[in-house]
Write an enzyme that holds these catalytic residues in place. Structure first.
Site, PDB file in Angstrom:
ATOM      1  N   ALA A  53       0.832  -1.215   0.000  1.00 40.48           N
ATOM      2  CA  ALA A  53       0.000   0.000   0.000  1.00 40.48           C
ATOM      3  C   ALA A  53       0.862   1.260   0.000  1.00 40.48           C
ATOM      4  CB  ALA A  53      -0.974  -0.044   1.179  1.00 40.48           C
ATOM      5  N   SER A  54       0.367   2.307   0.600  1.00 41.90           N
ATOM      6  CA  SER A  54       1.010   3.624   0.476  1.00 41.90           C
ATOM      7  C   SER A  54       2.317   3.755   1.237  1.00 41.90           C
ATOM      8  CB  SER A  54       0.046   4.719   0.934  1.00 41.90           C
ATOM      9  OG  SER A  54      -1.078   4.780   0.067  1.00 41.90           O
ATOM     10  N   THR A  55       2.701   2.724   2.002  1.00 44.42           N
ATOM     11  CA  THR A  55       3.997   2.792   2.678  1.00 44.42           C
ATOM     12  C   THR A  55       5.141   2.901   1.678  1.00 44.42           C
ATOM     13  OG1 THR A  55       4.205   0.370   2.738  1.00 44.42           O
ATOM     14  CG2 THR A  55       3.150   1.433   4.634  1.00 44.42           C
ATOM     15  N   VAL A  56       4.897   2.503   0.408  1.00 43.77           N
ATOM     16  CA  VAL A  56       5.974   2.491  -0.590  1.00 43.77           C
ATOM     17  C   VAL A  56       6.102   3.816  -1.329  1.00 43.77           C
ATOM     18  CG1 VAL A  56       5.673   0.009  -0.919  1.00 43.77           C
ATOM     19  CG2 VAL A  56       4.511   1.593  -2.460  1.00 43.77           C
TER      20      VAL A  56
END
Length: 633
Positions: free
Chosen positions: A330-333
């Site tokens: 998800a948006s952690t990347v």
């Protein structure tokens, strides 16, 4: 006439005498030959082949009995014992001395109850003659006392003491330490293939999971032996030679058990996992997976009923979610994708895009597929820093589209996605960093432009483990310096002081080259805005913190939304709620900690992940007291 008859008789007598003499001579010669053969054979046996038969005779008279070494202990970084060897009472049987087995089993039950498995073990070992065998372990002092009362009625049975592996922190460390258990046929095959079977002739247990398995050779040690003289029935008469075993080495882990307990308790039996690293060398300070299970029953052999219960548990406690749990990152990347976009020149720090809440492939028809932002009405004009701070999906859809899957996949692999992290436990998966070749091999389909778009926000075919996300965060704060996460800190001879420990250097991998310091700083500073900026997704959780930190939330979809379908958590069953992810570092200047958490069906990273990490950083930075104790003494 009469003379002729006498002559004839005389001649017959002479013939018989001659025949007897010839036979006697032949018999004598035969006896000489046979006696010579006997002498020659005795000479051969007693002189020529003396060494051979002496060796065989000694083999019948002398036996070599292997002696198991003491298994090495395991400590945390502060010297707290994590895996111990404790003395336990065991019931031993010498089959040769047992005259009436059925009667003996009946009398044993006066002292303590015997399960069907115990009885089967006694019957199975009865054919082993004089060799002592353990038929029941873990006896209490009360059971020993009751046995002693009846021991005179039980020839061949006795109480002995042996060392048993014990894990005082139970389920808190199961997925780190693993456990030891009885050697089975599969273990024997593996030991035989590795040429180590001879060193396990006196050993009952072997490492099955985690550290216990990964460092089995170091922990096990070298067996000794006792050369004894035995009689024809196998009874030991005297000891001829004794060579003591060499104990296995003790291990010191990077784990801080108090932090480990704190992290595990914060998970509060929710399905998820958390990792805390020291980014300077990627030593693992804590790595917890929940729910877990107590490893101690496995040491002596868990019952099939108890194991089946664990195996069929829908929350999968047997799985180490930190290294085997795969989720869309998800948006952690997004900070990592931003570094790739900046380095490849598809964006710059001054690139501004107007986000209207939806994104389509450039040049596509108005009614073609659109990818929506989490904020349906859009974020307005944003640059890369704001896009990370507010987690603007559309901005990263465009970056992914401009990079293409080949460059994007290549960059993310440099951050550690798509291959093993290098952690020193065997239970790990590489998850999946998709490529054209992977899709062709898996689905027999080509890679489409639309497949690349969700990769930009860590969705689509991309999966990762929590440890991979933590490692990638460490790479980011270290400006491209890549180190394998590791649990082992040092080894030392068994029972020696910590000053004798030999440090173990971490495995340094290939650095990410070609990225300017300015580009690293853009991503790092934007992560600080996530926790401190007025629009950051982690601002609520980190409000009022006495230290500076950076982070990035992530919300991983469990199922795909249909066209124009709106995600409404209030109408969904718990198992359909999004996973909550958060990865972070603290303090901002020269970070000492990287922490990553994934809480399954937590319904949003900023909702459950950020508060979790805040508590962990508070514990580490503010130094709150932790009075947690081992689960059992």
């Amino acid at each position: 006439m009469k003379l002729s008859q006498q002559t004839k008789e005389f001649r017959n007598h002479q013939h018989e005498s001659k025949l007897f003499r010839n036979r006697a001579i032949a018999a004598f010669i035969g006896m000489i030959i046979l006696f010579g053969a006997l002498i020659a054979n005795l000479y051969k046996l007693e002189v020529q082949e003396f060494d051979y038969y002496k060796t065989r005779a000694n083999g019948n008279r002398i036996q070599v009995l292997p002696i198991a070494p003491t298994r090495g202990l395991i400590y945390d970084r502060n010297g707290i014992l994590l895996a111990n060897n404790i003395p336990v009472y065991v019931l031993q049987m010498i089959p040769e001395k047992v005259t009436d087995l059925s009667s003996a089993i009946e009398k044993l039950e006066y002292a303590f109850p015997l399960s069907d498995a115990d009885k089967k073990k006694i019957l199975a070992h009865h054919a082993k003659r004089f060799k002592p065998v353990v038929v029941k372990s873990g006896l209490t002092e009360r059971q020993v006392a009751r046995f002693s009362v009846h021991q005179y009625e039980l020839p061949g049975f006795s109480i002995d003491v042996e060392l048993k592996r014990d894990y005082p922190f139970g389920e808190v460390l199961t997925h780190v330490l693993g456990y030891v258990s009885h050697i089975n046929d599969r273990d024997v095959r593996q030991l035989k293939e590795s040429g180590e079977l001879a060193n396990y002739r006196a050993t009952r247990n072997i490492g099955k999971l985690g550290i216990e398995r990964y460092y089995e050779k170091t922990l096990h040690g070298t067996q000794g032996y006792e050369e004894v003289e035995v009689n024809s029935r196998g009874r030991v008469i005297r000891t001829l030679e004794y060579v003591p075993p060499v104990a296995g080495k003790d291990l010191i882990l990077n784990i801080d058990i108090k932090l480990q307990q704190f992290v595990y308790q914060q998970l509060n039996h929710r399905e998820g996992s958390a990792v805390v690293l020291d980014p300077k060398d990627n030593s693992i300070l804590a790595i917890a997976s929940s729910p877990s299970y107590d490893p101690n029953p496995f040491v002596e052999g868990i019952s099939s009923k108890a194991y089946k219960k664990l195996l069929n548990d829908p929350s999968h406690p047997l799985v180490n979610r930190a290294t085997l749990g795969v989720y869309p990152p998800a948006s952690t990347v997004k900070p990592f994708v931003a570094v790739a976009g900046l380095s490849e020149g598809v964006i710059s720090k001054n690139t501004v895009r107007d986000d209207h809440g939806r994104w389509q492939i450039p040049g596509s028809a108005a009614n073609s597929k659109a990818w929506r932002d989490w904020k349906r009405w859009g974020h307005g004009p944003v640059d890369v820093s704001i896009a990370i701070e507010e987690s603007v999906d559309s901005f990263f859809y465009q970056i992914a589209y401009d990079l293409g899957i080949d460059r994007l996949s290549s960059w993310m692999r440099m951050f550690g996605f798509g291959h093993l992290t290098g952690i020193d436990i065997p239970e790990e998966t590489s998850a999946n960093m998709p490529t054209r070749e992977w899709k062709e091999s898996r689905y027999r389909q080509p890679w489409y432009k639309g497949d690349t778009v969700p990769i930009g926000i860590g969705q689509g075919y991309w999966t990762a483990t929590p440890l991979q996300i933590a490692k990638a965060t460490s790479v980011l704060v270290n400006h491209g310096h890549v180190i394998a996460p590791h649990l082992l800190k040092a080894t030392l001879p068994h029972g020696q002081a910590f000053e004798s420990a030999t440090s173990v250097a971490p495995e340094v991998e290939q650095e990410i080259e070609g990225v300017s310091k300015a580009n690293w700083d853009i991503a790092n500073n934007a992560m600080q805005l996530v926790n401190t900026g007025r629009r950051g997704s982690g601002r609520r959780a980190f409000r009022g913190a006495d230290y500076c930190s950076g982070g990035k939330s992530g919300t991983a979809q469990v199922f795909g939304l249909k066209k124009d379908q709106v995600y409404n958590s209030k109408e969904l069953s718990r198992h359909l709620l999004d996973h909550g992810l958060f990865t972070a570092f603290a303090p901002c200047k020269d970070p000492k900690y990287v922490a990553t958490v994934v809480i399954e069906h937590g319904n949003g990273g900023s909702k459950v992940g950020a508060p979790f990490i805040r508590k962990v950083f508070d514990y580490l930075e503010i130094g709150k007291e932790n009075n947690l104790k081992p689960q059992h003494s």
